[in-house]
Design a protein around this motif. Structure first.
Motif, PDB file in Angstrom:
ATOM      1  N   VAL A  50     -10.399 -10.470  -0.027  1.00 15.20           N
ATOM      2  CA  VAL A  50      -9.223 -10.659  -0.876  1.00 15.20           C
ATOM      3  C   VAL A  50      -8.667  -9.308  -1.325  1.00 15.20           C
ATOM      4  O   VAL A  50      -7.452  -9.082  -1.299  1.00 15.20           O
ATOM      5  CB  VAL A  50      -9.561 -11.555  -2.085  1.00 15.20           C
ATOM      6  N   ILE A  51      -9.526  -8.391  -1.701  1.00 13.91           N
ATOM      7  CA  ILE A  51      -9.073  -7.062  -2.116  1.00 13.91           C
ATOM      8  C   ILE A  51      -8.423  -6.332  -0.948  1.00 13.91           C
ATOM      9  O   ILE A  51      -7.377  -5.704  -1.093  1.00 13.91           O
ATOM     10  CB  ILE A  51     -10.244  -6.252  -2.711  1.00 13.91           C
ATOM     11  N   TRP A  52      -9.036  -6.432   0.224  1.00 12.48           N
ATOM     12  CA  TRP A  52      -8.476  -5.787   1.400  1.00 12.48           C
ATOM     13  C   TRP A  52      -7.095  -6.362   1.734  1.00 12.48           C
ATOM     14  O   TRP A  52      -6.157  -5.610   2.011  1.00 12.48           O
ATOM     15  CB  TRP A  52      -9.419  -5.955   2.588  1.00 12.48           C
ATOM     16  N   LEU A  53      -6.979  -7.698   1.691  1.00  5.68           N
ATOM     17  CA  LEU A  53      -5.681  -8.323   1.970  1.00  5.68           C
ATOM     18  C   LEU A  53      -4.628  -7.921   0.945  1.00  5.68           C
ATOM     19  O   LEU A  53      -3.483  -7.636   1.298  1.00  5.68           O
ATOM     20  CB  LEU A  53      -5.822  -9.851   1.996  1.00  5.68           C
ATOM     21  N   ALA A  54      -5.013  -7.891  -0.329  1.00  2.35           N
ATOM     22  CA  ALA A  54      -4.068  -7.509  -1.378  1.00  2.35           C
ATOM     23  C   ALA A  54      -3.596  -6.059  -1.189  1.00  2.35           C
ATOM     24  O   ALA A  54      -2.407  -5.762  -1.345  1.00  2.35           O
ATOM     25  CB  ALA A  54      -4.713  -7.680  -2.750  1.00  2.35           C
TER      26      ALA A  54
ATOM     27  N   ARG B 210      -3.521  -4.421   1.667  1.00  2.00           N
ATOM     28  CA  ARG B 210      -2.677  -4.354   2.883  1.00  2.00           C
ATOM     29  C   ARG B 210      -1.289  -4.899   2.604  1.00  2.00           C
ATOM     30  O   ARG B 210      -0.297  -4.334   3.078  1.00  2.00           O
ATOM     31  CB  ARG B 210      -3.317  -5.151   4.018  1.00  2.00           C
ATOM     32  N   LEU B 211      -1.220  -5.986   1.831  1.00  2.00           N
ATOM     33  CA  LEU B 211       0.087  -6.565   1.525  1.00  2.00           C
ATOM     34  C   LEU B 211       0.871  -5.676   0.562  1.00  2.00           C
ATOM     35  O   LEU B 211       2.103  -5.647   0.617  1.00  2.00           O
ATOM     36  CB  LEU B 211      -0.080  -7.965   0.936  1.00  2.00           C
TER      37      LEU B 211
END
Length: 108
Positions: free
Chosen positions: A98-102, A104-105
């Protein structure tokens, strides 16, 4: 000086993430034990299979180490302990995803 600040930030953020993951894993375990008893029992059975698989692998790969492992490491692990370990790993991986996706977004 910037390198020292980056190192300090990495240490602090890693420690904070560790605490967050630990608390999330414990709350997940508590939730399952209190509110999802049937699923919790199923997961304990699954964790028993994982623990037995690990014991089998130790016996296969390190036969001379088996007695010492049974007396110490394996003797202390129970299926509930293995379940807590597995929940911690899954919850930690989910939080990091979730942290990685946030990040990246957000373009960071």
């Amino acid at each position: 000086m910037a390198g020292l600040g980056a190192l300090l930030w990495a240490i602090i953020s890693s420690f904070a993430l560790l605490i967050i993951e630990l608390m999330a894993a414990l709350f997940t375990y508590f939730y399952l034990a209190i509110f999802e008893r049937e699923w919790f029992g199923w997961l304990i059975g699954y964790s028993r299979e994982v623990l037995n698989f690990c014991i089998g692998q130790i016996e296969l790969w390190f036969p001379s180490f088996t007695n010492a492992a049974n007396a110490t490491l394996i003797g202390e692990l129970a299926p509930k302990s293995m379940l807590l370990l597995l929940i911690g790993l899954v919850v930690g991986a989910a939080i990091r995803l979730v942290i990685w996706l946030a990040r990246r977004l957000a373009g960071v």
